[in-house]
Design a protein around this motif. Sequence first.
Motif, PDB file in Angstrom:
ATOM      1  N   THR A   1     -10.015  -8.892  57.062  1.00  0.00           N
ATOM      2  CA  THR A   1     -10.853  -9.688  56.172  1.00  0.00           C
ATOM      3  C   THR A   1     -11.567  -8.901  55.084  1.00  0.00           C
ATOM      4  OG1 THR A   1     -12.702  -9.458  57.739  1.00  0.00           O
ATOM      5  CG2 THR A   1     -11.261 -11.372  57.996  1.00  0.00           C
ATOM      6  N   GLU A   2     -11.745  -7.600  55.271  1.00  0.00           N
ATOM      7  CA  GLU A   2     -12.548  -6.835  54.316  1.00  0.00           C
ATOM      8  C   GLU A   2     -11.660  -6.254  53.217  1.00  0.00           C
ATOM      9  OE1 GLU A   2     -15.176  -2.780  54.477  1.00  0.00           O
ATOM     10  OE2 GLU A   2     -15.514  -4.270  56.072  1.00  0.00           O
ATOM     11  N   PRO A   3     -11.869  -6.670  51.955  1.00  0.00           N
ATOM     12  CA  PRO A   3     -11.036  -6.144  50.870  1.00  0.00           C
ATOM     13  C   PRO A   3     -11.429  -4.726  50.501  1.00  0.00           C
ATOM     14  CG  PRO A   3     -12.705  -7.597  49.976  1.00  0.00           C
ATOM     15  CD  PRO A   3     -12.857  -7.639  51.472  1.00  0.00           C
ATOM     16  N   ARG A   4     -10.517  -4.020  49.898  1.00  0.00           N
ATOM     17  CA  ARG A   4     -10.816  -2.706  49.348  1.00  0.00           C
ATOM     18  C   ARG A   4     -11.419  -2.861  47.954  1.00  0.00           C
ATOM     19  NH1 ARG A   4     -11.718   1.234  52.244  1.00  0.00           N
ATOM     20  NH2 ARG A   4     -10.897   2.731  50.732  1.00  0.00           N
ATOM     21  N   PRO A   5     -12.179  -1.861  47.488  1.00  0.00           N
ATOM     22  CA  PRO A   5     -12.786  -1.964  46.151  1.00  0.00           C
ATOM     23  C   PRO A   5     -11.766  -2.249  45.048  1.00  0.00           C
ATOM     24  CG  PRO A   5     -13.726  -0.112  47.352  1.00  0.00           C
ATOM     25  CD  PRO A   5     -12.607  -0.635  48.194  1.00  0.00           C
ATOM     26  N   LEU A   6     -10.553  -1.763  45.227  1.00  0.00           N
ATOM     27  CA  LEU A   6      -9.508  -1.992  44.233  1.00  0.00           C
ATOM     28  C   LEU A   6      -9.314  -3.478  43.967  1.00  0.00           C
ATOM     29  CD1 LEU A   6      -6.950  -0.977  42.627  1.00  0.00           C
ATOM     30  CD2 LEU A   6      -5.695  -1.247  44.757  1.00  0.00           C
ATOM     31  N   TYR A   7      -9.382  -4.301  45.012  1.00  0.00           N
ATOM     32  CA  TYR A   7      -9.101  -5.725  44.859  1.00  0.00           C
ATOM     33  C   TYR A   7     -10.163  -6.420  44.014  1.00  0.00           C
ATOM     34  CZ  TYR A   7      -5.895  -4.905  48.777  1.00  0.00           C
ATOM     35  OH  TYR A   7      -4.903  -4.427  49.584  1.00  0.00           O
ATOM     36  N   SER A   8     -11.423  -6.128  44.303  1.00  0.00           N
ATOM     37  CA  SER A   8     -12.493  -6.782  43.561  1.00  0.00           C
ATOM     38  C   SER A   8     -12.433  -6.407  42.083  1.00  0.00           C
ATOM     39  CB  SER A   8     -13.856  -6.412  44.153  1.00  0.00           C
ATOM     40  OG  SER A   8     -14.045  -5.007  44.126  1.00  0.00           O
ATOM     41  N   LYS A   9     -11.991  -5.170  41.800  1.00  0.00           N
ATOM     42  CA  LYS A   9     -11.880  -4.763  40.399  1.00  0.00           C
ATOM     43  C   LYS A   9     -10.711  -5.453  39.716  1.00  0.00           C
ATOM     44  CE  LYS A   9     -14.107  -0.302  41.248  1.00  0.00           C
ATOM     45  NZ  LYS A   9     -13.926   1.165  41.360  1.00  0.00           N
ATOM     46  N   LEU A  10      -9.624  -5.614  40.442  1.00  0.00           N
ATOM     47  CA  LEU A  10      -8.486  -6.322  39.862  1.00  0.00           C
ATOM     48  C   LEU A  10      -8.804  -7.794  39.630  1.00  0.00           C
ATOM     49  CD1 LEU A  10      -5.382  -4.830  41.708  1.00  0.00           C
ATOM     50  CD2 LEU A  10      -5.878  -4.724  39.270  1.00  0.00           C
ATOM     51  N   GLU A  11      -9.646  -8.368  40.471  1.00  0.00           N
ATOM     52  CA  GLU A  11     -10.029  -9.760  40.281  1.00  0.00           C
ATOM     53  C   GLU A  11     -10.844  -9.948  39.007  1.00  0.00           C
ATOM     54  OE1 GLU A  11     -12.080 -10.886  43.782  1.00  0.00           O
ATOM     55  OE2 GLU A  11     -10.270 -11.212  44.976  1.00  0.00           O
TER      56      GLU A  11
ATOM     57  N   GLU B   1      -3.105   3.818  31.716  1.00  0.00           N
ATOM     58  CA  GLU B   1      -3.945   3.996  32.898  1.00  0.00           C
ATOM     59  C   GLU B   1      -5.313   3.364  32.675  1.00  0.00           C
ATOM     60  OE1 GLU B   1      -5.303   7.347  36.145  1.00  0.00           O
ATOM     61  OE2 GLU B   1      -3.796   7.802  34.616  1.00  0.00           O
ATOM     62  N   MET B   2      -5.781   2.652  33.675  1.00  0.00           N
ATOM     63  CA  MET B   2      -7.093   2.001  33.630  1.00  0.00           C
ATOM     64  C   MET B   2      -8.109   2.890  34.317  1.00  0.00           C
ATOM     65  SD  MET B   2      -5.982  -1.928  34.533  1.00  0.00           S
ATOM     66  CE  MET B   2      -7.632  -2.564  34.225  1.00  0.00           C
ATOM     67  N   ARG B   3      -9.136   3.232  33.622  1.00  0.00           N
ATOM     68  CA  ARG B   3     -10.177   4.087  34.179  1.00  0.00           C
ATOM     69  C   ARG B   3     -11.134   3.259  35.036  1.00  0.00           C
ATOM     70  NH1 ARG B   3      -7.927   8.957  33.635  1.00  0.00           N
ATOM     71  NH2 ARG B   3      -7.125   9.255  31.510  1.00  0.00           N
ATOM     72  N   GLY B   4     -11.573   3.844  36.133  1.00  0.00           N
ATOM     73  CA  GLY B   4     -12.566   3.182  36.980  1.00  0.00           C
ATOM     74  C   GLY B   4     -11.990   2.217  37.981  1.00  0.00           C
ATOM     75  N   ILE B   5     -10.647   2.093  38.017  1.00  0.00           N
ATOM     76  CA  ILE B   5      -9.999   1.233  39.015  1.00  0.00           C
ATOM     77  C   ILE B   5      -9.036   2.095  39.809  1.00  0.00           C
ATOM     78  CG2 ILE B   5      -8.495  -0.744  39.399  1.00  0.00           C
ATOM     79  CD1 ILE B   5      -9.548  -2.054  36.992  1.00  0.00           C
TER      80      ILE B   5
ATOM     81  N   ARG C   1      -2.248  -0.552  33.289  1.00  0.00           N
ATOM     82  CA  ARG C   1      -2.164  -1.844  32.599  1.00  0.00           C
ATOM     83  C   ARG C   1      -0.900  -1.880  31.757  1.00  0.00           C
ATOM     84  NH1 ARG C   1      -6.737  -1.911  29.937  1.00  0.00           N
ATOM     85  NH2 ARG C   1      -7.874  -3.543  31.059  1.00  0.00           N
ATOM     86  N   ASN C   2      -0.261  -3.019  31.755  1.00  0.00           N
ATOM     87  CA  ASN C   2       0.964  -3.203  30.985  1.00  0.00           C
ATOM     88  C   ASN C   2       0.615  -3.719  29.594  1.00  0.00           C
ATOM     89  OD1 ASN C   2       3.525  -3.666  30.022  1.00  0.00           O
ATOM     90  ND2 ASN C   2       4.190  -4.905  31.769  1.00  0.00           N
ATOM     91  N   ARG C   3       0.810  -2.878  28.595  1.00  0.00           N
ATOM     92  CA  ARG C   3       0.507  -3.284  27.227  1.00  0.00           C
ATOM     93  C   ARG C   3       1.469  -4.350  26.715  1.00  0.00           C
ATOM     94  NH1 ARG C   3      -0.336   2.614  24.283  1.00  0.00           N
ATOM     95  NH2 ARG C   3      -2.258   3.210  25.367  1.00  0.00           N
ATOM     96  N   GLN C   4       2.606  -4.470  27.351  1.00  0.00           N
ATOM     97  CA  GLN C   4       3.620  -5.415  26.872  1.00  0.00           C
ATOM     98  C   GLN C   4       3.698  -6.669  27.745  1.00  0.00           C
ATOM     99  OE1 GLN C   4       7.141  -3.703  24.946  1.00  0.00           O
ATOM    100  NE2 GLN C   4       6.785  -1.855  26.171  1.00  0.00           N
TER     101      GLN C   4
END
Length: 789
Positions: free
Chosen positions: A479-489, A619-623, A632-635
């Motif tokens: 049930t506990e998400p990783r920090p990566l998930y909340s940032k992607l949301e 590359e996304m900084r901070g995630i 991140r996909n620029r295209q």
Amino acid sequence: MRLAAVWPDLLALLAYCGVTALFFWRIVGRGMVPSDYDLLTYFYPYKAYLAEMVHRGQLPLWNPSIFMGAPLLANVQVAALYPPDLLFYLLPVPDALRYSVVLHVFLGATFTHLFGRLSLRLSPPAAWVAGAVFAFSGYLGAQTGHLNQLHAAVWLPLLLLCLERAATKRSAAAAAAGAATLAVQMLAGHTQQLYYSGWTLVLFALFIALSGGLRGRNRLLPFAALTFMVAAGAAVAGVQLLPTLELARESYRSGGIPFSEATNFSVRLPKLMDSVLPLYNAVPYVEFIGYTGVISLVLLPAAVAGRRRPAYQWLFAGLAGVALLLALGDGTRVYGWLYRTVPGFDLFRAPARWLFLYSFSVAALCGMAVQSLREPFSEGALRRWLGGYGLALGAGVAFLAGLRLWLGTQGQEFELPAPRIVLSWWLSAGAAVAVSVAVRSWPRSRAVVGLLMGLLLLELFLAREPLEYNTPTLASIYTEPRPLYSKLEGVPPSRVLSLAKDRFTLADEGLLRSDLSRSLGKAAVDGYLGSTRLKEALAPNLAMSFGLSDLDGYDGGLLPTRRYAQLKQSILGAKEYKPDLTMQSQAEAAPPSRLLGALGVGYLVVDSSLEVQDPGWEEMRGIGEGSVRVLRNRQALPRAYLVHSVEVLPEDQRQLEAVRSLDLRQVVVLGERVDYQAPPVPGRDQVEMIGDRPGAVEVAASLEQPGFLVLSDSYYPGWKAYMDGREVPLLRADYALRAVQLDAGSHRVRFSYEPDSFRLGLALSALGLLAVASALLLPRWIDSLRSFP
């Protein structure tokens, strides 16, 4: 029925409750949850997603979170309609998970006990032994991480009981109960166990017809009962089966799977001892676990030595032998012949799963052995029994010795474990022989019978220690998400694809280990951290658990579809690959950003081992943490977009080549010709997503020139398109996506999943329920009519 008649069986069920709680005490008593790869990345995400849909009042027909969208209900492994899984809709999913495991182990014991009592005509202690061996031996214990296999396996003894009662007692109620039970097994979600059970029922019906005391036309009764059970049961499960058959036609498995894949996870003959005997402090890979204990095997000659009518001992001895032979897979020529000639053998992999039937057959034989030991005897009968028992025991030892000699001629040998394990086997075997003879000498002694049952349970209890359910963990692993998930949301919505491996050190690993060590043992801590790495690497299907959308997925059953699998192969640029494996496990380089962008992938999760040179990935900084990075996909294109050029290529292979080579932002690839003339200048376009639910997507599109609205979701039968309220043709675009042809102007386009297979399945289920109810009630109605003067 008087209480005194059923009191021994009620005590037996109460004893099963206690033994189940004892074997699963970490799960029952400490509130912990089992966890392994399949539970974390398959069963929990699906069950959590289903529960969420049900709580929202949505029909669980479509899953947009993986594989660019895929059928949900039709995927039989999800078991969306399996009745006992109501637990997952009423309780928190981690709690439902652990209760479901314990409940089904208890049901396996109970149904086997009932089969032993009513069909095999065993005494309560003998039937109890049969139930205990089936439920608490290695096979069911190993399947706690494969919920659908566990759920499907436990219904076999009840099916056999219903068939036997229907045939020998001419019971319409038993046939109806069998149909309902078969429907439940169909809904349980493991077609392979259903297939094995079907063959077992056919052989059981044949045995009853030939040896069950039936005469003349009555010998057709077992087949008539089985035919009704199959027809009515399939009809009751029609709401599941028809969508599943539709998916089977679209699956990468349609037409069968290669022999090399079908025989993956075959038991190797030199390692046979590891599968059928307990190792006590270790276990082989989960697919190869089928031990029932040394004591149970030593009891088997007692079953053969006894004289029973009908001779069920020979039926189950034969089933055990055949199942063990088939578990060897490509190690025997028999499997290859069956693969080529018998329908269904080419649809399944992992022949080791025949250990399911082997384990159940040994359990039934153990019950008959205890019954044989406790039968009254005269002095001459005891000598004959001892002779038969010794002969059967000697034959078993001679067979093993001959098999070992034969292996030597093939340049192979049995691979034996450490000497202390082999010594434990011999001590257990000696104790079993001594106690068996003691029981036979004093068959009415409850103490001696209790000693035998206690020794058998003790061995199974010691053998179960290294099974995965004995290292449960905290519910937070699910049930506990990783920090990566909340940032992607928090970033603009788009699909994610992870190519990161789980071989890295977590940034917070030291802190986690310190906190977990307060409540978990070392093995459980290591398991928790390993699962956390899978979460950090965003293993396929985990997107479902945390509100993300993944391009890829993990299934191993009917999914992925054939078209998605071929598209994935083209994305990876692989000439040879296994369609059921994930991109995460197969990719050696990052796929082109332009191609993934056309499929709606906006973010790529990678680790330090993957070199990315495509400038389209930023590359996304901070995630991301530690070795995991997010690009991140620029295209990346929006999920719905407009194009004004078309390329028509009827051949699938040319379509795949075009998808990889063309700029899909400018052109759509179609497999069928349409009446369309590309405009010289596209003009201005505007697209807005105004509705997005699992089974319905609505888009507002405004375009100055005619074109095509492309939705980067999977094309699949049952999807329909409506433009401004009227149905329009839904086109298969870019090999596996959906598209609609639009005229210039403003339009509202709705994509709606309305599968005919589901509606027809509902009607078929209603008819099946009516047939089952009629079989239950019609005899009573006839009897009541006869009672009138």
